[in-house]
Design an enzyme around this catalytic site. Sequence first.
Site, PDB file in Angstrom:
ATOM      1  N   GLY A 335     -54.539  12.969 -43.626  1.00 55.17           N
ATOM      2  CA  GLY A 335     -54.494  14.379 -43.266  1.00 55.17           C
ATOM      3  C   GLY A 335     -53.438  14.647 -42.214  1.00 55.17           C
ATOM      4  O   GLY A 335     -53.009  13.745 -41.487  1.00 55.17           O
ATOM      5  N   ARG A 336     -53.009  15.895 -42.177  1.00 53.16           N
ATOM      6  CA  ARG A 336     -52.079  16.307 -41.133  1.00 53.16           C
ATOM      7  C   ARG A 336     -52.584  17.627 -40.572  1.00 53.16           C
ATOM      8  O   ARG A 336     -52.937  18.516 -41.322  1.00 53.16           O
ATOM      9  CB  ARG A 336     -50.688  16.537 -41.717  1.00 53.16           C
ATOM     10  CG  ARG A 336     -49.939  15.286 -42.023  1.00 53.16           C
ATOM     11  CD  ARG A 336     -48.454  15.595 -42.240  1.00 53.16           C
ATOM     12  NE  ARG A 336     -47.705  14.355 -42.316  1.00 53.16           N
ATOM     13  CZ  ARG A 336     -47.500  13.682 -43.448  1.00 53.16           C
ATOM     14  NH1 ARG A 336     -47.981  14.142 -44.584  1.00 53.16           N
ATOM     15  NH2 ARG A 336     -46.818  12.562 -43.437  1.00 53.16           N
ATOM     16  N   GLY A 337     -52.633  17.728 -39.261  1.00 51.36           N
ATOM     17  CA  GLY A 337     -53.098  18.980 -38.668  1.00 51.36           C
ATOM     18  C   GLY A 337     -52.186  19.380 -37.534  1.00 51.36           C
ATOM     19  O   GLY A 337     -51.175  18.722 -37.272  1.00 51.36           O
ATOM     20  N   GLY A 338     -52.559  20.445 -36.876  1.00 52.38           N
ATOM     21  CA  GLY A 338     -51.743  20.952 -35.789  1.00 52.38           C
ATOM     22  C   GLY A 338     -51.638  19.977 -34.626  1.00 52.38           C
ATOM     23  O   GLY A 338     -50.718  20.039 -33.832  1.00 52.38           O
ATOM     24  N   PHE A 339     -52.595  19.054 -34.524  1.00 51.51           N
ATOM     25  CA  PHE A 339     -52.612  18.177 -33.370  1.00 51.51           C
ATOM     26  C   PHE A 339     -52.024  16.795 -33.669  1.00 51.51           C
ATOM     27  O   PHE A 339     -51.862  15.992 -32.784  1.00 51.51           O
ATOM     28  CB  PHE A 339     -54.034  18.015 -32.851  1.00 51.51           C
ATOM     29  CG  PHE A 339     -54.609  19.302 -32.356  1.00 51.51           C
ATOM     30  CD1 PHE A 339     -54.196  19.838 -31.143  1.00 51.51           C
ATOM     31  CD2 PHE A 339     -55.545  19.991 -33.106  1.00 51.51           C
ATOM     32  CE1 PHE A 339     -54.723  21.024 -30.681  1.00 51.51           C
ATOM     33  CE2 PHE A 339     -56.069  21.189 -32.649  1.00 51.51           C
ATOM     34  CZ  PHE A 339     -55.654  21.708 -31.436  1.00 51.51           C
ATOM     35  N   GLY A 340     -51.758  16.527 -34.932  1.00 46.82           N
ATOM     36  CA  GLY A 340     -51.171  15.239 -35.271  1.00 46.82           C
ATOM     37  C   GLY A 340     -51.626  14.747 -36.633  1.00 46.82           C
ATOM     38  O   GLY A 340     -52.303  15.459 -37.373  1.00 46.82           O
ATOM     39  N   VAL A 342     -53.595  12.112 -39.298  1.00 44.32           N
ATOM     40  CA  VAL A 342     -54.855  11.386 -39.366  1.00 44.32           C
ATOM     41  C   VAL A 342     -54.716  10.233 -40.357  1.00 44.32           C
ATOM     42  O   VAL A 342     -54.246  10.423 -41.481  1.00 44.32           O
ATOM     43  CB  VAL A 342     -56.006  12.305 -39.822  1.00 44.32           C
ATOM     44  CG1 VAL A 342     -57.325  11.554 -39.733  1.00 44.32           C
ATOM     45  CG2 VAL A 342     -56.055  13.556 -38.969  1.00 44.32           C
ATOM     46  N   ASP A 452     -60.502  26.658 -34.182  1.00 44.42           N
ATOM     47  CA  ASP A 452     -59.735  26.453 -35.410  1.00 44.42           C
ATOM     48  C   ASP A 452     -60.669  26.143 -36.580  1.00 44.42           C
ATOM     49  O   ASP A 452     -60.472  25.186 -37.313  1.00 44.42           O
ATOM     50  CB  ASP A 452     -58.704  25.330 -35.210  1.00 44.42           C
ATOM     51  CG  ASP A 452     -57.589  25.386 -36.258  1.00 44.42           C
ATOM     52  OD1 ASP A 452     -57.510  26.406 -36.985  1.00 44.42           O
ATOM     53  OD2 ASP A 452     -56.823  24.417 -36.364  1.00 44.42           O
TER      54      ASP A 452
END
Length: 652
Positions: A335-340, A342, A452
């Site tokens: 996964g990819r999110g706003g914080f980095g 995964v 979020d």
Amino acid sequence: MELKNLLPILWFVFVGFVVVYAPECGNSGVFEPRGRYDRNRGVLLSSLASNVSAQGGYFNSSIGQGSDRVYTMGMCNQGAQSEVCYNCIDYASNLLLESCPNQVEGLAWSEKRIVCMVRYSDSYFFGVRTIEPHFPTPNPNDIRSNLGEFNQVWEGLTSGMIANTTSPSSKSKYYAADRASVTALQTIYALMQCTPDLSLGDCRTCLRQSVSDFQSCCNGKIGGTVYRASCLFRWDLFPFAEAFSRFTLAPPAVTNTTTKKDSIIISMAIFKAVISSTIIIIILLLLGLGFIFYRRRKKYQGSNTTDITITRSLQFDFKAIEAATNKFSESNIIGRGGFGEVFKGVLNGTEVAIKRLSKASKQGAGEFKNEVVVVAKLHHRNLVRLLGFCLQGEEKILVYEFVPNKSLDYFLFDPVKQGELDWSKRYNIIQGITRGILYLHQDSRLTIIHRDLKASNILLDIHMNPKIADFGMARIFGIDQSGANTNRIAGTRGYMPPEYVMHGQFSTKSDVYSFGVLILEIISGRNNRFVHQSDTIVENLVTYSWRLWRNSSPLEVVDPTISENCEIEEVTRCIHIALLCVQYNPADRPSLSTIYMMLTNDSHTLPNPQQPGFFFPNKSNQERDGIESSQSTNKSSSQTINDVTITDLEPR
Ligand SMILES: *[C@@H]1O[C@H](CO)[C@@H](O)[C@H](O)[C@H]1NC(C)=O
């Protein structure tokens, strides 16, 4: 003073039915999943509810040999009906099975109508007093009346109860529920309970310890609980856990100086209370300011007050993380999110999700550790568990439990996978998310605003139970927590309420807005980016649902793959609740506890929703639409709706 009278009642309504005490999984070791210990634990915990309720509220047993031997104990409070006891134990046992996937020890105190307890361990604990660990969970609010007078009554009540619970001649040993009045308007309700395998002396020691723990951690709070394996102490300013039904509803006689019913004296007391609460508020404000300055200073000095042993047990070695993720290989990314990014990995034989925070994190190492410790303390079956962290130079890494079934958006917005989520699963998901956010907002030791909430942040376990991911990120990432205003906006467009996009204001009601959008997505199977366009109108999911609602055809929004086979009433109610959640004015949106009540109690009548707050894809469409939306005339309304997580938006 009417408000004061009302508050305890409101609290009762809001909190009275909620499971309060999170499960604690011991850190004395782990077992092999699907091995003998796992099987034995499963057998004991799944039969515990029927055994406890059949044995009158207490049951202990063990099975297995050598290191595979499991010991369990279950207990309900005295005099509980066996069916209610069954439900409570059943709930607590399942909570442990889900929340402690491979820990050899676990403890859950729960409150499902009544108070009950379940504990299991790999070592013999029957008749053994267990004082540590303990978990104080105060209500965050402060007492506003005269604290000295209050404490006097409180101490009288608690010491009387301890004596009563542990005296050999007492009729109700090991358990007491009692109350005492401070003023005509304020009554303290308290409950104490030990496990009955203890000696009376051990029970006394345990309860005394809990009462004094509360005094030293939380004196001045308006309620709270201290729980440990051997005993529980809870008190509040309202009756709870069906423990006080033997008292009539009328408030008890006042036990101190204000007994005289003379109205002049009472109004003098009220006057004094107003004056003293004003003084207390001023003192608190000053203390608050002092605290903020203190925190600021502390931040720059980089001091670290976190309990070092807890921090150590949460800290992972960077080498181990590297090995677990194949040196952060692309193929491990899940996964990819706003914080980095995964990564999936295997640590000590357990599958985990590893989040590597992007370098933009402003958080210093000390603060980062502190926040991780706070967030790791949040245990709830509808939250993804934070297991620990790793710090290495610039690298900040979080380790989470691994949730097998991907995220909600993966199912919801896929034409084929949609079919796997029938209405009962979706309804279960809505309820689970509600419980998770309710815990974050209200029941955990602090108020955590998620900021979020979205379909891709809802993970699903093998039974399709929802688990909320990424909570507490704003804290860990170091985004300003001061509440009213922020110049760094974290969140996802399309789920963000108007006041957040326009003014950067956030509160628990911002989460409520996002949750409303999420409910509409779950029901419609459509992404919030969905745009409904006809000759005359352009609508997004929120306004489309609202128009259908106003035209008395709300069910048109329902996902065609479930519309044949759903409970019309439940679906309609969920749409109704969702529309209340997306109201323009935050004050018009229900709190999570109200939402929970609306979902679980059909007899609760819902207010009519008004026109929601929203954003249109672009301004010209909005004008063509002709809806009077003074709220979105701000520049934000001209921005397109998208699903990109924004972590830094236009500093103001
Ligand atoms: C239950 O606990 C008691 C001690 O309180 C112990 O003597 C007894 O053996 C236990 N029962 C089982 C089945 O382990």
